[in-house]
Enzyme design. Sequence first.
Site, short mmCIF file in Angstrom:
data_model
loop_
_atom_site.label_atom_id
_atom_site.label_comp_id
_atom_site.label_asym_id
_atom_site.label_seq_id
_atom_site.Cartn_x
_atom_site.Cartn_y
_atom_site.Cartn_z
CB CYS A 1 -0.97 0.01 1.19
SG CYS A 1 -2.11 -1.38 1.21
NE ARG A 2 3.67 2.44 -4.87
CZ ARG A 2 3.58 1.23 -5.41
NH1 ARG A 2 3.42 0.17 -4.62
NH2 ARG A 2 3.62 1.05 -6.71
#
Length: 209
Positions: A186-187
């Site tokens: 999810c970065r």
Amino acid sequence: MRRNYLRDGLLEHSAPMDPFVLFEQWFNQAVATEQAPIEPNAMMLASVDASGQPHCRVLLLKGVTAEGFIFFTNYDSAKGQQLSVQPKAAMTFFWPTLERQVRIEGQVKQVEPAVSDAYYAQRPLGSRLGAWASEQSQPIAGREVLELAMQQVEQRFADSEPTRPAHWGGFCLEPQRIEFWQGRTCRLHDRLNFVREAQGGWRRERLAP
């Protein structure tokens, strides 16, 4: 194109307080893990010229000492002149299999001549001759100019070992900042940043991704 990073994490309790120790761990893991055509010691080196224009290129790391990170080049090349005028640089390593990146920033200085001599002597003969043949970064009329220069150098050293040209040698980047980046899902990546303190130690902090 988008990739989700799932391989690993980087948490404070598992990271040494000395960034050189962590870099050695990561580098050794990259050597053991990355496959051709990835070269684990390949790095991007950024420098700045007298006008403030940044320049970036890929080089190979050739050593790590207590002082810093060592690479070699032609001192008369574009990057050599840039580093002489503005002795600051940044380098970045990226190991895609491990989903890791290391960013290093600091001061640059030439290594001692004996260090350059020792590394030059270890290079393959063709590379040693090439250091004489190539006026790196200078415009040439065509490939044949370079090939002719190489032929002339081969004749010059036909009966003797080539010595290191005075215009060729090493630089050492003495880091003031080293950031370790581990890709996460999810970065929400892990970023541990080490900053050199005035007294010589390191301050470690986590950066938001």
